[in-house]
Design an enzyme around this catalytic site. Sequence first.
Site, mmCIF file in Angstrom:
data_model
loop_
_atom_site.group_PDB
_atom_site.id
_atom_site.type_symbol
_atom_site.label_atom_id
_atom_site.label_comp_id
_atom_site.label_asym_id
_atom_site.label_seq_id
_atom_site.Cartn_x
_atom_site.Cartn_y
_atom_site.Cartn_z
ATOM 1 N N ALA A 1 -28.534 26.897 12.049
ATOM 2 C CA ALA A 1 -28.765 25.669 11.284
ATOM 3 C C ALA A 1 -27.473 24.993 10.833
ATOM 4 O O ALA A 1 -27.466 23.788 10.578
ATOM 5 C CB ALA A 1 -29.650 25.962 10.071
ATOM 6 N N ASN B 1 -23.161 30.295 18.371
ATOM 7 C CA ASN B 1 -24.452 29.706 18.060
ATOM 8 C C ASN B 1 -24.464 29.553 16.540
ATOM 9 O O ASN B 1 -24.710 30.511 15.821
ATOM 10 C CB ASN B 1 -25.612 30.589 18.515
ATOM 11 C CG ASN B 1 -26.957 29.967 18.232
ATOM 12 O OD1 ASN B 1 -27.085 29.073 17.403
ATOM 13 N ND2 ASN B 1 -27.979 30.454 18.909
ATOM 14 N N TYR C 1 -37.746 31.594 20.148
ATOM 15 C CA TYR C 1 -36.499 32.339 20.335
ATOM 16 C C TYR C 1 -36.633 33.594 21.190
ATOM 17 O O TYR C 1 -35.636 34.262 21.462
ATOM 18 C CB TYR C 1 -35.909 32.702 18.965
ATOM 19 C CG TYR C 1 -35.591 31.485 18.144
ATOM 20 C CD1 TYR C 1 -34.508 30.678 18.451
ATOM 21 C CD2 TYR C 1 -36.394 31.121 17.059
ATOM 22 C CE1 TYR C 1 -34.218 29.549 17.707
ATOM 23 C CE2 TYR C 1 -36.109 29.994 16.305
ATOM 24 C CZ TYR C 1 -35.029 29.206 16.637
ATOM 25 O OH TYR C 1 -34.739 28.091 15.902
ATOM 26 N N ARG D 1 -38.346 36.395 14.411
ATOM 27 C CA ARG D 1 -38.462 35.008 13.949
ATOM 28 C C ARG D 1 -38.933 34.114 15.101
ATOM 29 O O ARG D 1 -38.258 33.979 16.114
ATOM 30 C CB ARG D 1 -37.099 34.519 13.460
ATOM 31 C CG ARG D 1 -37.094 33.068 13.052
ATOM 32 C CD ARG D 1 -35.685 32.600 12.718
ATOM 33 N NE ARG D 1 -35.694 31.179 12.457
ATOM 34 C CZ ARG D 1 -34.750 30.342 12.847
ATOM 35 N NH1 ARG D 1 -33.721 30.786 13.511
ATOM 36 N NH2 ARG D 1 -34.841 29.077 12.574
ATOM 37 N N PRO E 1 -26.721 31.788 10.939
ATOM 38 C CA PRO E 1 -27.843 32.195 10.096
ATOM 39 C C PRO E 1 -29.159 32.364 10.845
ATOM 40 O O PRO E 1 -29.465 31.613 11.759
ATOM 41 C CB PRO E 1 -27.954 31.060 9.068
ATOM 42 C CG PRO E 1 -27.191 29.926 9.621
ATOM 43 C CD PRO E 1 -26.168 30.498 10.549
ATOM 44 N N ASN E 2 -29.856 33.394 10.428
ATOM 45 C CA ASN E 2 -31.201 33.749 10.898
ATOM 46 C C ASN E 2 -31.235 34.347 12.294
ATOM 47 O O ASN E 2 -32.284 34.812 12.729
ATOM 48 C CB ASN E 2 -32.168 32.557 10.803
ATOM 49 C CG ASN E 2 -32.312 32.077 9.388
ATOM 50 O OD1 ASN E 2 -32.560 32.864 8.488
ATOM 51 N ND2 ASN E 2 -32.126 30.784 9.166
ATOM 52 N N GLU F 1 -20.439 25.991 22.464
ATOM 53 C CA GLU F 1 -21.597 26.050 21.565
ATOM 54 C C GLU F 1 -22.838 26.361 22.395
ATOM 55 O O GLU F 1 -23.035 25.786 23.469
ATOM 56 C CB GLU F 1 -21.760 24.699 20.864
ATOM 57 C CG GLU F 1 -22.930 24.618 19.919
ATOM 58 C CD GLU F 1 -23.094 23.240 19.296
ATOM 59 O OE1 GLU F 1 -24.131 23.036 18.644
ATOM 60 O OE2 GLU F 1 -22.222 22.360 19.471
ATOM 61 N N HIS G 1 -27.232 27.276 22.152
ATOM 62 C CA HIS G 1 -28.477 27.334 21.384
ATOM 63 C C HIS G 1 -29.580 27.859 22.285
ATOM 64 O O HIS G 1 -29.713 27.421 23.440
ATOM 65 C CB HIS G 1 -28.866 25.954 20.843
ATOM 66 C CG HIS G 1 -27.882 25.435 19.862
ATOM 67 N ND1 HIS G 1 -27.848 25.861 18.550
ATOM 68 C CD2 HIS G 1 -26.862 24.569 20.009
ATOM 69 C CE1 HIS G 1 -26.852 25.265 17.934
ATOM 70 N NE2 HIS G 1 -26.229 24.475 18.790
ATOM 71 N N ARG H 1 -36.623 19.288 19.591
ATOM 72 C CA ARG H 1 -37.257 19.832 18.388
ATOM 73 C C ARG H 1 -37.281 18.781 17.281
ATOM 74 O O ARG H 1 -37.183 17.587 17.544
ATOM 75 C CB ARG H 1 -36.534 21.111 17.974
ATOM 76 C CG ARG H 1 -36.697 22.191 19.082
ATOM 77 C CD ARG H 1 -36.185 23.523 18.688
ATOM 78 N NE ARG H 1 -36.918 24.035 17.530
ATOM 79 C CZ ARG H 1 -36.454 24.995 16.756
ATOM 80 N NH1 ARG H 1 -35.268 25.537 16.991
ATOM 81 N NH2 ARG H 1 -37.160 25.427 15.725
#
Length: 146
Positions: free
Chosen positions: A77, A74, A23, A18, A10-11, A98, A100, A107
């Site tokens: 969330a 990735n 990012y 964004r 998502p996103n 995985e 990111h 964070r």
Amino acid sequence: MKKILLINGPNLNRLGKREPHIYGSETLTDLEKSLTEFASSHAAALECYQSNHEGDIIDVIHDADGKYEGIVINPGAFTHYSYAIRDAIAGMTFPVIEVHISNIHTREEFRHTSVIAPVTNGQIVGLGVYGYKLAILALLEHLGGN
């Protein structure tokens, strides 16, 4: 030629728009093109998929069985709470890395834990979009094709 599936959650379709200070300014389309070329230069075929929907991601993971030698994911969330995606990955027989873009461990507190990581072969965080290339290389190394 090794076949790899890249899944973005998502996103991530909003890359370049964004929070570019976190990012970066590269769009998802640019990233996918670059990674497809990178994989090809390492004798691998990369197919890219992005969804904002948990169930769709689970379906794609299930459908990957027998079609791909591995996945780079990735989960966005979903990283922090999707036991359903975790279970889908745990049920696969191929390696999963995985990745990111940001360092999830520096964070907000809720981002520090990945429920996905324990069922993957590795996790790459905080290296920007370059982390995807490292994930592809790590996956190929794991498969013995790098």
